[in-house]
Design a protein around this motif. Structure first.
Motif, PDB file in Angstrom:
ATOM      1  N   HIS A 150       0.827  -1.205   0.000  1.00  0.00           N
ATOM      2  CA  HIS A 150       0.000   0.000   0.000  1.00  0.00           C
ATOM      3  C   HIS A 150       0.861   1.255   0.000  1.00  0.00           C
ATOM      4  O   HIS A 150       0.534   2.247  -0.682  1.00  0.00           O
ATOM      5  N   ARG A 151       1.938   1.228   0.743  1.00  0.00           N
ATOM      6  CA  ARG A 151       2.824   2.403   0.778  1.00  0.00           C
ATOM      7  C   ARG A 151       3.443   2.674  -0.594  1.00  0.00           C
ATOM      8  O   ARG A 151       3.791   3.821  -0.900  1.00  0.00           O
ATOM      9  N   ASN A 152       3.545   1.640  -1.390  1.00  0.00           N
ATOM     10  CA  ASN A 152       4.108   1.814  -2.727  1.00  0.00           C
ATOM     11  C   ASN A 152       3.024   1.933  -3.803  1.00  0.00           C
ATOM     12  O   ASN A 152       3.324   1.798  -4.996  1.00  0.00           O
ATOM     13  N   GLY A 153       1.784   2.166  -3.354  1.00  0.00           N
ATOM     14  CA  GLY A 153       0.722   2.489  -4.304  1.00  0.00           C
ATOM     15  C   GLY A 153       0.029   1.310  -4.939  1.00  0.00           C
ATOM     16  O   GLY A 153      -0.659   1.480  -5.952  1.00  0.00           O
ATOM     17  N   TYR A 154       0.163   0.107  -4.363  1.00  0.00           N
ATOM     18  CA  TYR A 154      -0.469  -1.080  -4.937  1.00  0.00           C
ATOM     19  C   TYR A 154      -1.399  -1.745  -3.928  1.00  0.00           C
ATOM     20  O   TYR A 154      -1.220  -1.611  -2.712  1.00  0.00           O
ATOM     21  N   VAL A 155      -2.373  -2.490  -4.462  1.00  0.00           N
ATOM     22  CA  VAL A 155      -3.210  -3.376  -3.648  1.00  0.00           C
ATOM     23  C   VAL A 155      -3.117  -4.780  -4.243  1.00  0.00           C
ATOM     24  O   VAL A 155      -2.918  -4.956  -5.452  1.00  0.00           O
ATOM     25  N   PHE A 156      -3.235  -5.778  -3.376  1.00  0.00           N
ATOM     26  CA  PHE A 156      -3.094  -7.164  -3.821  1.00  0.00           C
ATOM     27  C   PHE A 156      -4.403  -7.720  -4.365  1.00  0.00           C
ATOM     28  O   PHE A 156      -4.425  -8.511  -5.305  1.00  0.00           O
ATOM     29  N   VAL A 157      -5.508  -7.377  -3.751  1.00  0.00           N
ATOM     30  CA  VAL A 157      -6.893  -7.703  -4.157  1.00  0.00           C
ATOM     31  C   VAL A 157      -7.282  -9.141  -3.819  1.00  0.00           C
ATOM     32  O   VAL A 157      -8.285  -9.379  -3.152  1.00  0.00           O
ATOM     33  N   ASP A 158      -6.505 -10.121  -4.285  1.00  0.00           N
ATOM     34  CA  ASP A 158      -6.916 -11.529  -4.131  1.00  0.00           C
ATOM     35  C   ASP A 158      -6.187 -12.195  -2.966  1.00  0.00           C
ATOM     36  O   ASP A 158      -5.416 -13.143  -3.141  1.00  0.00           O
TER      37      ASP A 158
ATOM     38  N   ALA B 260     -11.032 -12.623  -8.089  1.00  0.00           N
ATOM     39  CA  ALA B 260     -10.723 -12.863  -6.682  1.00  0.00           C
ATOM     40  C   ALA B 260     -11.461 -14.116  -6.235  1.00  0.00           C
ATOM     41  O   ALA B 260     -12.300 -14.672  -6.950  1.00  0.00           O
ATOM     42  N   THR B 261     -11.158 -14.550  -5.026  1.00  0.00           N
ATOM     43  CA  THR B 261     -11.644 -15.827  -4.513  1.00  0.00           C
ATOM     44  C   THR B 261     -12.902 -15.638  -3.676  1.00  0.00           C
ATOM     45  O   THR B 261     -12.900 -14.828  -2.745  1.00  0.00           O
ATOM     46  N   PRO B 262     -13.989 -16.369  -3.980  1.00  0.00           N
ATOM     47  CA  PRO B 262     -15.202 -16.257  -3.158  1.00  0.00           C
ATOM     48  C   PRO B 262     -14.903 -16.528  -1.693  1.00  0.00           C
ATOM     49  O   PRO B 262     -14.126 -17.429  -1.351  1.00  0.00           O
ATOM     50  N   GLY B 263     -15.520 -15.735  -0.817  1.00  0.00           N
ATOM     51  CA  GLY B 263     -15.291 -15.862   0.612  1.00  0.00           C
ATOM     52  C   GLY B 263     -14.194 -14.958   1.115  1.00  0.00           C
ATOM     53  O   GLY B 263     -14.129 -14.654   2.305  1.00  0.00           O
ATOM     54  N   TYR B 264     -13.323 -14.502   0.201  1.00  0.00           N
ATOM     55  CA  TYR B 264     -12.208 -13.626   0.565  1.00  0.00           C
ATOM     56  C   TYR B 264     -12.314 -12.274  -0.143  1.00  0.00           C
ATOM     57  O   TYR B 264     -11.380 -11.481  -0.114  1.00  0.00           O
ATOM     58  N   PHE B 265     -13.452 -12.043  -0.738  1.00  0.00           N
ATOM     59  CA  PHE B 265     -13.704 -10.849  -1.530  1.00  0.00           C
ATOM     60  C   PHE B 265     -14.928 -10.156  -0.955  1.00  0.00           C
ATOM     61  O   PHE B 265     -15.926 -10.821  -0.665  1.00  0.00           O
ATOM     62  N   PRO B 266     -14.906  -8.838  -0.747  1.00  0.00           N
ATOM     63  CA  PRO B 266     -16.052  -8.168  -0.112  1.00  0.00           C
ATOM     64  C   PRO B 266     -17.346  -8.422  -0.888  1.00  0.00           C
ATOM     65  O   PRO B 266     -17.393  -8.173  -2.094  1.00  0.00           O
TER      66      PRO B 266
ATOM     67  N   ARG C 247       7.517 -17.094   8.606  1.00  0.00           N
ATOM     68  CA  ARG C 247       7.588 -15.839   7.870  1.00  0.00           C
ATOM     69  C   ARG C 247       6.656 -15.913   6.667  1.00  0.00           C
ATOM     70  O   ARG C 247       6.506 -16.972   6.052  1.00  0.00           O
ATOM     71  N   VAL C 248       6.090 -14.755   6.298  1.00  0.00           N
ATOM     72  CA  VAL C 248       5.031 -14.694   5.306  1.00  0.00           C
ATOM     73  C   VAL C 248       5.542 -14.079   4.010  1.00  0.00           C
ATOM     74  O   VAL C 248       6.259 -13.079   4.030  1.00  0.00           O
ATOM     75  N   ARG C 249       5.169 -14.688   2.888  1.00  0.00           N
ATOM     76  CA  ARG C 249       5.400 -14.103   1.569  1.00  0.00           C
ATOM     77  C   ARG C 249       4.117 -14.230   0.763  1.00  0.00           C
ATOM     78  O   ARG C 249       3.385 -15.211   0.877  1.00  0.00           O
ATOM     79  N   LEU C 250       3.858 -13.245  -0.072  1.00  0.00           N
ATOM     80  CA  LEU C 250       2.747 -13.313  -1.019  1.00  0.00           C
ATOM     81  C   LEU C 250       3.257 -13.811  -2.363  1.00  0.00           C
ATOM     82  O   LEU C 250       4.352 -13.447  -2.803  1.00  0.00           O
ATOM     83  N   ILE C 251       2.450 -14.646  -3.013  1.00  0.00           N
ATOM     84  CA  ILE C 251       2.748 -15.096  -4.367  1.00  0.00           C
ATOM     85  C   ILE C 251       1.502 -14.875  -5.215  1.00  0.00           C
ATOM     86  O   ILE C 251       0.440 -14.517  -4.710  1.00  0.00           O
ATOM     87  N   ASP C 252       1.615 -15.111  -6.514  1.00  0.00           N
ATOM     88  CA  ASP C 252       0.501 -14.992  -7.459  1.00  0.00           C
ATOM     89  C   ASP C 252      -0.075 -13.578  -7.443  1.00  0.00           C
ATOM     90  O   ASP C 252      -1.134 -13.311  -6.871  1.00  0.00           O
ATOM     91  N   PHE C 253       0.618 -12.677  -8.114  1.00  0.00           N
ATOM     92  CA  PHE C 253       0.227 -11.269  -8.170  1.00  0.00           C
ATOM     93  C   PHE C 253      -0.670 -10.984  -9.377  1.00  0.00           C
ATOM     94  O   PHE C 253      -0.689  -9.873  -9.901  1.00  0.00           O
TER      95      PHE C 253
ATOM     96  N   LEU D 113     -15.912   1.903  -2.590  1.00  0.00           N
ATOM     97  CA  LEU D 113     -14.984   1.156  -1.753  1.00  0.00           C
ATOM     98  C   LEU D 113     -13.547   1.587  -2.025  1.00  0.00           C
ATOM     99  O   LEU D 113     -13.107   1.636  -3.190  1.00  0.00           O
ATOM    100  N   ALA D 114     -12.812   1.890  -0.976  1.00  0.00           N
ATOM    101  CA  ALA D 114     -11.388   2.202  -1.129  1.00  0.00           C
ATOM    102  C   ALA D 114     -10.653   0.950  -1.585  1.00  0.00           C
ATOM    103  O   ALA D 114     -11.008  -0.174  -1.211  1.00  0.00           O
ATOM    104  N   ALA D 115      -9.620   1.137  -2.385  1.00  0.00           N
ATOM    105  CA  ALA D 115      -8.885  -0.012  -2.909  1.00  0.00           C
ATOM    106  C   ALA D 115      -8.317  -0.876  -1.793  1.00  0.00           C
ATOM    107  O   ALA D 115      -8.338  -2.112  -1.863  1.00  0.00           O
ATOM    108  N   GLU D 116      -7.814  -0.224  -0.728  1.00  0.00           N
ATOM    109  CA  GLU D 116      -7.226  -0.982   0.379  1.00  0.00           C
ATOM    110  C   GLU D 116      -8.267  -1.804   1.125  1.00  0.00           C
ATOM    111  O   GLU D 116      -7.925  -2.763   1.837  1.00  0.00           O
ATOM    112  N   TYR D 117      -9.544  -1.448   0.968  1.00  0.00           N
ATOM    113  CA  TYR D 117     -10.609  -2.192   1.653  1.00  0.00           C
ATOM    114  C   TYR D 117     -10.607  -3.664   1.223  1.00  0.00           C
ATOM    115  O   TYR D 117     -10.879  -4.548   2.036  1.00  0.00           O
ATOM    116  N   TYR D 118     -10.286  -3.920  -0.053  1.00  0.00           N
ATOM    117  CA  TYR D 118     -10.271  -5.296  -0.549  1.00  0.00           C
ATOM    118  C   TYR D 118      -9.229  -6.125   0.204  1.00  0.00           C
ATOM    119  O   TYR D 118      -9.469  -7.281   0.558  1.00  0.00           O
ATOM    120  N   ASP D 119      -8.056  -5.538   0.434  1.00  0.00           N
ATOM    121  CA  ASP D 119      -7.011  -6.263   1.157  1.00  0.00           C
ATOM    122  C   ASP D 119      -7.346  -6.405   2.633  1.00  0.00           C
ATOM    123  O   ASP D 119      -7.078  -7.452   3.250  1.00  0.00           O
TER     124      ASP D 119
END
Length: 882
Positions: free
Chosen positions: A352-360, A393-399, A373-379, A411-417
């Motif tokens: 978010h600080r770098n202007g992106y949202v992950f969404v899924d 996005a994945t049902p159940g994890y999407f507003p 330790r945590v890493r995100l994959i599949d961008f 909805l703010a973009a960060e709301y999805y994350d």
């Protein structure tokens, strides 16, 4: 993913894809004169009047991209009209998107038009004509086919033209095709070109050569397939220098999502996103290595991120799916969960600080290493935060409000994350997403149950509940259920029956809403259809509407030849239900049809074969007194071979429904009714053979793997501890066997699990409660009745209140259902059994056994007289068992 196709047409119930809105329809430019058209499933068929096709032949497939599909169809229609070749095409754009989507069947992949030339000569003519007419036109590769000539969109395979299904013991059908020797063989639709034995390809001499060695190109050697999908594969590979990398593949003109973007376009966008993010924030995403195209596919190469998916991490570490775990185990797990969530939150904050949202945000896109330790994959869905969200996005994890066009823009973009992070927290605690979306009270019952084992920390609880509405009061509070369980469970049972009755007529082409397995087998049988629902209502004291009974009777008689003989999947079970409802004449006709069915030679199982039919004949003997039924049951079971493996479910299946315990159940009742000890002896041996499938479950519990190949360790009724208890508890009323008695205790400990993915009878919480209650009655163990009540209390968190009563989700929870296997009818049956403790809720015959006759001694020597019913046999040495 198969079930997902049944969720597109209705928000409440599973419905076949064909019932969904097809979107803009495909229409050929000019309908050919003298041709007829018809719609079936998701297809539109065109054929000259009066043309008769052979059973099988060379099918021609034409693929297309979404953009060129309408124009390709016009070309195909023109060629087919000129040559008189029948054809079909997908009826609408939405059907095209789904069947070419990321999660569609790979065996169906790429098929837009299918042509049926009646002779090989005409097949070659139409192939050549289409090759010329569509030269230079691209389409997705049809995985089941071989392309013709130099074409990129015309292909062919050998297969059945008309349906020649072979009925299987589970009620499903296998498509068949006639080989060159005249025998019907499976028409295999696997994602590779395949010819039946003896059939040769007349259209090419350059046959594909299969290479089982290493696959290498563009400087990479592919070491392992991590995942296959219709969009393309995911692989672990290594470079020439030995560095291990991750490679993601995108197949051409495939893997579409609802906004019309295909897999290649999304993969290219993902690469560019990774390049930008890695440049400004190294470590916030996998390091991109390169993007390249080989043949018709595109490939994204990144660093291989170490770790396991959060889904697998949770299954490996959560104590909720184990029994007897101490509070400190829960506390330690929750500390790790908070650590994982804090790590994930930090990764998202950096994006978010770098202007992106992950969404899924979903558990498959989060990797955890050995140090948590945590890493995100599949961008794939990641995007700049200043752009409108338009990504899969994945049902159940999407507003859910993001699906509303009127609210989406607010909805703010960060709301999805943020929402995804909360949904991940819920998964870590327990994955109840689908139910919580329908019943806000469910999570509060979940937390109350967890508090009995190990309280969820406030911080974790608040994260889970952050976007959840407050309780509605539609269900009693957790405290009320805990203090007075039986009255509230009676209310729940009655509300379930009310809602079940109200669901009549709401199914698609079926009286009661069912699950995908019902549509793929039949909607009348005990497991998935009307028979199971009417059985549950009758057992629970509800008199089924006579119109429903007549509907089941008439449809079953009219379609008797299309159903197998089985108790759960076919005519034997329907006959039993109709007999109990007073339709004896129809029941006898269906039982006669079942007794003559050729499938009996291929299946010994309770669910679909000999054992279930034998049990139905024993039911008729016990209720009508016709000794011919007793003789028939004896003959059926006596003719079974010593090695049952070829006659069980796939891959030497275990369990009550598809394995040896179901056969043992029929043998138990044959022995009890006939007085012959030999069937009981054989049943004991089958139960001992079943122990080859047993596997430990923590703590000191015992489960069973599903089959030799399916290594999942199950505590359930269809396969696992509950089904074994259901049968073994009956044997132990008349047989003394210390080994099996010890196994019983391990199985019973496993039935203490109160957190299962499903509430259902055969593969969920309800079945464990039913097995505990049955064992309590049979073995006179009141403590098991108390445990059954606890198991029934665990059902409350799955309840979905409705204006008509209480509904229950079926299958894996995506939709509501009425059927017995996983839906409302099964829960109703289990609740009634736990509360009333009546015998024989699930097609057993205890109440019909003769009270004044001896129970045969299964483990005594042949000359030893039988012991009284309920007595114990004294020989406990397995090696001495005759």
């Amino acid at each position: 993913m198969r079930d997902a196709a049944f969720t597109l047409a209705d928000k409440d119930f599973f419905t076949p894809l064909a019932a969904a809105d097809p979107g803009p329809r495909y229409r050929i430019a000019s309908a050919p004169a003298g041709w007829r058209s018809a719609e079936f499933d998701v297809w539109t068929f065109w054929s000259p009047e009066g043309l008769a096709l052979p059973e099988h032949g060379w099918k021609v497939h034409v693929s297309a991209s979404l953009a060129n599909s309408a124009k390709v169809l016009d070309v195909v229609a023109g060629v087919c009209t000129r040559l008189g070749v029948p054809f079909k095409h997908l009826s609408g754009h939405k059907f095209f998107l789904w069947l070419h989507g990321k999660h569609a069947s790979r065996a169906q992949s790429g098929k837009f038009c299918a042509l049926y030339p009646p002779t090989p000569e005409l097949a070659h003519e139409v192939l050549a004509a289409l090759d010329a007419a569509l030269a230079g036109i691209d389409g997705p590769y049809v995985l089941t086919d071989r392309r013709f000539g130099e074409s990129h969109c015309v292909s062919y395979r050998y297969g059945a033209f008309s349906a020649q299904p072979r009925l299987e013991h589970d009620g499903t059908s296998t498509p068949m095709v006639r080989g060159v020797d005249g025998r019907l063989v499976p028409d295999e639709r696997r994602p590779e070109f395949h010819l039946p034995e003896g059939v040769t390809d007349p259209f090419t001499t350059a046959l594909d050569e299969l290479d089982d060695g290493e696959v290498s190109f563009h400087g990479y050697t592919f070491e392992a397939v991590l995942q296959h999908s219709n969009a393309g594969g995911a692989y672990r590979a290594r470079t020439a220098g030995g560095r291990q990398v991750f490679i993601k593949e995108a197949r051409a003109h495939n893997g579409y999502v609802w906004n019309g973007t295909d897999a290649r376009r999304r993969l290219e966008a993902e690469y560019l996103t990774l390049r930008t993010l890695h440049e400004v924030a190294p470590g916030s995403c996998p390091e991109p290595v390169e993007f390249f195209t080989h043949w018709e596919h595109s490939y994204l190469v990144t660093e291989l991120v170490p770790g396991t998916t959060l889904t697998k991490w949770t299954v490996a570490n959560t104590p909720v799916i184990q029994t007897g775990q101490p509070p400190e185990r829960y506390a330690a797990y929750y500390r790790r969960c908070l650590n994982v969530l804090n790590g994930l939150s930090g990764v998202l904050d950096r994006l978010h600080r770098n202007g992106y949202v992950f969404v899924d945000i979903n558990p498959r896109n989060v990797l955890i290493d050995e140090d948590d330790r945590v890493r995100l994959i599949d961008f794939e869905s990641a995007q700049p935060a200043n752009r409108p969200i338009n990504a899969p996005a994945t049902p159940g994890y999407f507003p859910p409000e993001a699906a509303d066009p009127d609210r989406q823009g607010s909805l703010a973009a960060e709301y999805y994350d943020d929402y995804g992070l909360s949904a991940v927290a819920q998964m870590l605690v327990f994955p109840l997403h689908q139910i919580a979306d329908r019943s806000p009270d469910s999570l509060h019952h979940l937390f109350a149950e967890l508090a009995e084992h190990g309280p969820v920390p406030d911080e974790l609880r608040e994260t889970v509940l952050r976007f959840q509405p407050p309780p509605t009061g539609a269900l009693p509070t957790p405290e009320e259920v805990s203090q007075r369980p039986e009255p509230h469970l009676r209310d729940l049972r009655d509300a379930t029956a009310d809602a079940l009755e109200a669901m009549a007529g709401q199914g698609k082409d079926t009286l009661f809403p069912t699950v995908p397995d019902g549509y793929l087998s039949n909607t009348r049988c005990v497991a998935y259809g009307t028979a199971g629902v009417l059985h549950a209502l009758r057992v629970a004291g509800r008199v089924p509407d006579p119109r429903w009974v007549r509907s089941l009777r008439d449809e079953s008689l009219a379609g008797a030849e299309r159903l197998g003989p089985g108790l759960l999947f076919g005519n034997a079970g329907i006959a039993w239900v109709l007999a109990d409802l007073g339709e004896r004449e129809a029941a006898d006709e269906l039982l006669l049809a079942a007794s003559a069915h050729p499938l009996l030679r291929r299946s010994a199982t309770l669910g679909g074969g000999t054992a279930g039919l034998a049990l139905a004949h024993l039911h008729r003997f016990a209720t009508v007194g016709d000794h011919a039924d007793l003789a028939t049951a004896g003959r059926l079971l006596d003719e079974l071979p010593e090695d049952l493996t070829p006659l069980l479910g796939k891959d030497n299946a275990s369990g009550l429904v598809h394995g040896r315990p179901g056969v043992a159940l029929a043998l138990y009742y044959l022995s009890r009714f006939s007085g012959d000890p030999q069937p009981m002896r054989r049943g004991v041996e089958l139960l001992r053979e079943e122990l080859d499938h047993r596997q430990p479950l923590e703590v000191d519990g015992l489960g069973f793997r599903v089959s030799d190949k399916d290594r999942r360790n199950m505590p359930y009724l269809f396969a696992g501890s509950a089904g074994f208890v259901h049968v073994l508890s009956r044997y132990l009323t008349v047989v003394r066997d210390d080994e099996l008695a010890t196994v019983l205790e391990g199985c019973l400990r496993s039935l203490g699990i109160r957190f299962t993915v499903s509430s259902g009878l055969f593969q969920g919480q309800a079945g464990m409660g039913l097995a505990l209650s049955g064992a309590a009655r049979l073995l006179d163990r009141p403590e098991l009745a108390d445990r059954a009540l606890d198991s029934a209390r665990a059902l409350v968190k799955y309840a979905v209140p409705h204006a008509t009563g209480v509904r229950w989700a079926g299958s894996h929870g995506q939709r509501l259902s009425a059927e017995l296997w996983s839906g409302s009818a099964g829960v109703l049956l289990a609740l009634h059994q736990v509360l009333e403790r009546e015998p024989d809720p699930l097609f057993t015959l205890d109440a019909l056994l003769p009270e004044d006759e001896a129970a045969p001694a299964a483990t005594a020597a042949p000359e030893t007289p039988g012991h009284p019913a309920g007595g114990k046999c004294e020989n406990t040495n397995r090696r001495e068992t005759p």
